[in-house]
Write a protein that holds these residues in place. Sequence first.
Motif: not given
Length: 345
Positions: A95-104, A230-242
């Motif tokens: 996931l580190s190569i994706t644009p997801i927020n690094q702190w999340l 950013d909302k994109f990172s938050l939504i992706i993280v919610v999906f990853i957690i579930f």
Amino acid sequence: MGLPERLRKEWFILGIALVIAVARLEPAVGVKGGPLKPEITITYIAVSAIFFNSGLSLKTEELTSALMHVKLHLFVQIFTLVFFPAAIWLFLQLLSITPINQWLLKGLQTVGCMPPPVSSAVILTKAVGGNEAAAIFNSAFGSFLGIVITPLLLLLFLGSSSSVPFTSIFSQLFMTVVVPLIIGQIVRRYIKDWLERKKPPFGTISSCVLLMIIYTTFCDTFANPNIDLDKFSLIIVVFIIFSVQMSFMFLTFLFSTRNNSGFTPADTVAIIFCSTHKSLTLGIPMLKIVFAGYEHLSLISVPLLIYHPAQILLGSLLVPTIKSWMVSRQKALKLTRQPKAPVKV
């Protein structure tokens, strides 16, 4: 269940949303150096209160009945504190190569490092009818292990705040976590009868203090103009957690139901919940200590704040299904063990 009753039941999750909203409106109240003085009231008093409360409420005298099931305990603790964080670390390399927020993403790693919770896994195991004694033992024992292992895992996978040396981190952990926990256990020995009779609301007390910690953490975030989520990172993280939660529950189910695993269906229920649930009550105070000085601390804590309601929601939804499986499995095992009637000639 009516709306008022539902709101009372889910008050803590609503409380998390409320304190974050209040922190957003007026962050200056809870920032470091602000009117609440969180550097003293939260860092020392609130964290110590949570662990003193944990010491009072942990019924270690009831754990002896489950002590001998060593194989089950090893499975749960190794899965929770070794396999879980290592698997998350490998996943995050991708996931580190994706644009997801690094702190999340760092926050997802902190979730993996957390010990099992004291309450939710036990409550769900009991609701299904699983091995409650094993769930109590692993939740309590995991909490004790987590006091030492979780900070080490956090430092191993994420490093620490450059402003806080290791000796300071562990001395603060000792004074605000270990000492209050031990004092709580000592006090419990002398007032055990009173506690059993009055049944103080330990969970509610810890949850209220935890809301204070969450509030001040987000005050620091909203007071810092350089932090953006950013909302994109938050939504992706919610999906990853579930997805992680479901995948690990299925994985523990497969491992614990293999032939010759030695686990009963009731054991499997305890394993599923204890191995995959993570403690918010222990986690947030530890993050506050280990990452003192991080301006992105609140972003790091977001995945854990999401994981907590996710594990309760998924667990509650799966209770009927798991209970149905356990009952049918127990019946099938009982039938296979019955001696066959002799064949009449």
